[in-house]
Structure formats: structure tokens, C-alpha cells
Design a protein around this motif. Structure first.
Motif, PDB file in Angstrom:
ATOM      1  N   GLU A  28       0.820  -1.216   0.000  1.00 58.68           N
ATOM      2  CA  GLU A  28       0.000   0.000   0.000  1.00 58.68           C
ATOM      3  C   GLU A  28       0.855   1.268   0.000  1.00 58.68           C
ATOM      4  O   GLU A  28       0.502   2.266   0.625  1.00 58.68           O
ATOM      5  N   TRP A  29       1.993   1.230  -0.701  1.00 55.13           N
ATOM      6  CA  TRP A  29       2.920   2.355  -0.668  1.00 55.13           C
ATOM      7  C   TRP A  29       2.289   3.656  -1.115  1.00 55.13           C
ATOM      8  O   TRP A  29       2.420   4.680  -0.465  1.00 55.13           O
ATOM      9  N   ARG A  30       1.609   3.653  -2.247  1.00 54.76           N
ATOM     10  CA  ARG A  30       1.045   4.909  -2.759  1.00 54.76           C
ATOM     11  C   ARG A  30       0.034   5.493  -1.775  1.00 54.76           C
ATOM     12  O   ARG A  30       0.007   6.701  -1.546  1.00 54.76           O
ATOM     13  N   ASP A  49       0.483   9.026   0.063  1.00 57.79           N
ATOM     14  CA  ASP A  49      -0.573  10.035  -0.053  1.00 57.79           C
ATOM     15  C   ASP A  49      -1.099  10.454   1.313  1.00 57.79           C
ATOM     16  O   ASP A  49      -1.409  11.626   1.534  1.00 57.79           O
ATOM     17  N   LEU A  50      -1.191   9.510   2.245  1.00 59.81           N
ATOM     18  CA  LEU A  50      -1.619   9.833   3.607  1.00 59.81           C
ATOM     19  C   LEU A  50      -0.636  10.804   4.261  1.00 59.81           C
ATOM     20  O   LEU A  50      -1.046  11.792   4.883  1.00 59.81           O
ATOM     21  N   ALA A  51       0.650  10.556   4.109  1.00 54.97           N
ATOM     22  CA  ALA A  51       1.665  11.450   4.686  1.00 54.97           C
ATOM     23  C   ALA A  51       1.576  12.840   4.055  1.00 54.97           C
ATOM     24  O   ALA A  51       1.678  13.859   4.758  1.00 54.97           O
ATOM     25  N   LEU A  52       1.371  12.901   2.757  1.00 49.05           N
ATOM     26  CA  LEU A  52       1.277  14.198   2.083  1.00 49.05           C
ATOM     27  C   LEU A  52       0.019  14.962   2.514  1.00 49.05           C
ATOM     28  O   LEU A  52       0.069  16.179   2.725  1.00 49.05           O
ATOM     29  N   TRP A  95       6.484  11.511  10.097  1.00 47.96           N
ATOM     30  CA  TRP A  95       5.212  10.797  10.221  1.00 47.96           C
ATOM     31  C   TRP A  95       5.452   9.321  10.491  1.00 47.96           C
ATOM     32  O   TRP A  95       6.208   8.672   9.780  1.00 47.96           O
ATOM     33  N   ASP A  96       4.782   8.801  11.514  1.00 45.22           N
ATOM     34  CA  ASP A  96       4.780   7.365  11.780  1.00 45.22           C
ATOM     35  C   ASP A  96       3.501   6.814  11.173  1.00 45.22           C
ATOM     36  O   ASP A  96       2.395   7.196  11.575  1.00 45.22           O
ATOM     37  N   ILE A  97       3.656   5.939  10.197  1.00 41.29           N
ATOM     38  CA  ILE A  97       2.514   5.357   9.503  1.00 41.29           C
ATOM     39  C   ILE A  97       2.634   3.847   9.587  1.00 41.29           C
ATOM     40  O   ILE A  97       3.664   3.270   9.212  1.00 41.29           O
ATOM     41  N   SER A 132      -5.763  -3.463   6.532  1.00 41.92           N
ATOM     42  CA  SER A 132      -6.830  -2.592   6.050  1.00 41.92           C
ATOM     43  C   SER A 132      -6.284  -1.296   5.457  1.00 41.92           C
ATOM     44  O   SER A 132      -7.036  -0.365   5.199  1.00 41.92           O
ATOM     45  N   GLY A 133      -4.977  -1.231   5.233  1.00 43.73           N
ATOM     46  CA  GLY A 133      -4.374  -0.055   4.634  1.00 43.73           C
ATOM     47  C   GLY A 133      -3.529   0.718   5.618  1.00 43.73           C
ATOM     48  O   GLY A 133      -3.407   0.347   6.792  1.00 43.73           O
ATOM     49  N   PRO A 134      -2.953   1.826   5.166  1.00 44.35           N
ATOM     50  CA  PRO A 134      -2.077   2.614   6.033  1.00 44.35           C
ATOM     51  C   PRO A 134      -2.867   3.365   7.101  1.00 44.35           C
ATOM     52  O   PRO A 134      -3.993   3.797   6.871  1.00 44.35           O
ATOM     53  N   VAL A 135      -2.242   3.494   8.274  1.00 47.36           N
ATOM     54  CA  VAL A 135      -2.855   4.186   9.404  1.00 47.36           C
ATOM     55  C   VAL A 135      -1.854   5.213   9.927  1.00 47.36           C
ATOM     56  O   VAL A 135      -0.701   4.873  10.215  1.00 47.36           O
TER      57      VAL A 135
END
Length: 125
Positions: free
Chosen positions: A45-47, A51-54, A68-70, A75-78
Motif C-alpha cells: 500500500e505504498w502509494r 498520499d496519507l503522509a502528504l 510521520w509514523d505510519i 486494512s491499509g495505512p494508518v
């Protein structure tokens, strides 16, 4: 982060590159304590994580830098947290090239980084 390995992550693909630790400057390519290589591993789920970090960074336009700690889960990035005081050396140590290029250089130039740098060394006083 004692003993942690900081790895370069290709910003486009999410593929892991070589890593380094703070203990020495030698490249690390295997998971410590094993002979298993992490180089080339694609983060899941890199993209979506990128995108979450951006999007999170967009929420804090006044902050110059946030670590950012992700978490990457089924279920995807958190987004776990953002750190004002993080360790930029963790991305600089394993970077394949200098980071002051492209978009980062444009931001520095827009903020007057070149002018501040020359002042610091007495050239623009």
C-alpha cells in the motif's frame, strides 16, 4: 532508535534500498540476525501511505518538517502520529544521492535558503 536500520525507500515505487545504522557507515542489505535481504522489497500500500503522509503534511503548512509514523496494516495505512522532533538523519544516511535537489531545492530557494546560507558564512553581511 538503538540498533534500528534506516532504509532508503524509493518515493515512486515504495521499494526498499540499502540501509544503515547509526553505529557504522557500512551499507546493510539484510535483516539483522538473518541472511534475508530486504533490498527490493515493495512496501504494501505504498502509494496510499505516501498520499496519507502528504495529506497530513498539508494540514500543517506552517511546520517545516514532521516525521510521520505510519503503520501498514491489512486494512491499509494508518497515521499513528507526527513528530516535530524526529531524526532526518535516518533518511539522509542511506540516501543514494544528496537530498537537496528537485522539489526540495525549489522549496529551499523559495524560502530564501541560499540567501540565509551566504549570510551565515559572512558573504552577505
Amino acid at each position: 532508535m538503538h540498533g534500528a536500520v534506516g532504509c532508503w525507500v524509493d518515493p515512486e515505487t515504495g521499494a526498499l534500498g540499502r540501509g544503515r545504522t547509526r553505529g557504522h557507515d557500512d551499507d546493510i542489505t539484510t535483516i539483522p540476525g538473518t541472511d534475508r535481504s530486504f533490498v527490493g522489497y515493495i512496501l504494501p500500500e505504498w502509494r496510499a501511505a505516501r498520499d496519507l503522509a502528504l495529506r497530513a503534511a498539508d494540514a500543517f503548512p506552517w511546520a517545516r518538517s514532521i516525521g510521520w509514523d505510519i503503520g501498514l496494516g491489512e486494512s491499509g495505512p494508518v497515521l499513528i502520529e507526527g513528530n516535530e522532533r524526529w531524526s532526518p538523519s535516518l533518511i539522509q544516511m542511506p540516501a543514494p544521492t544528496g537530498l537537496l535537489r528537485g522539489e526540495l531545492r525549489a522549496v529551499r530557494d523559495e524560502l530564501g535558503g541560499a540567501q540565509r546560507r551566504s549570510w551565515r558564512f559572512g558573504a552577505g553581511a
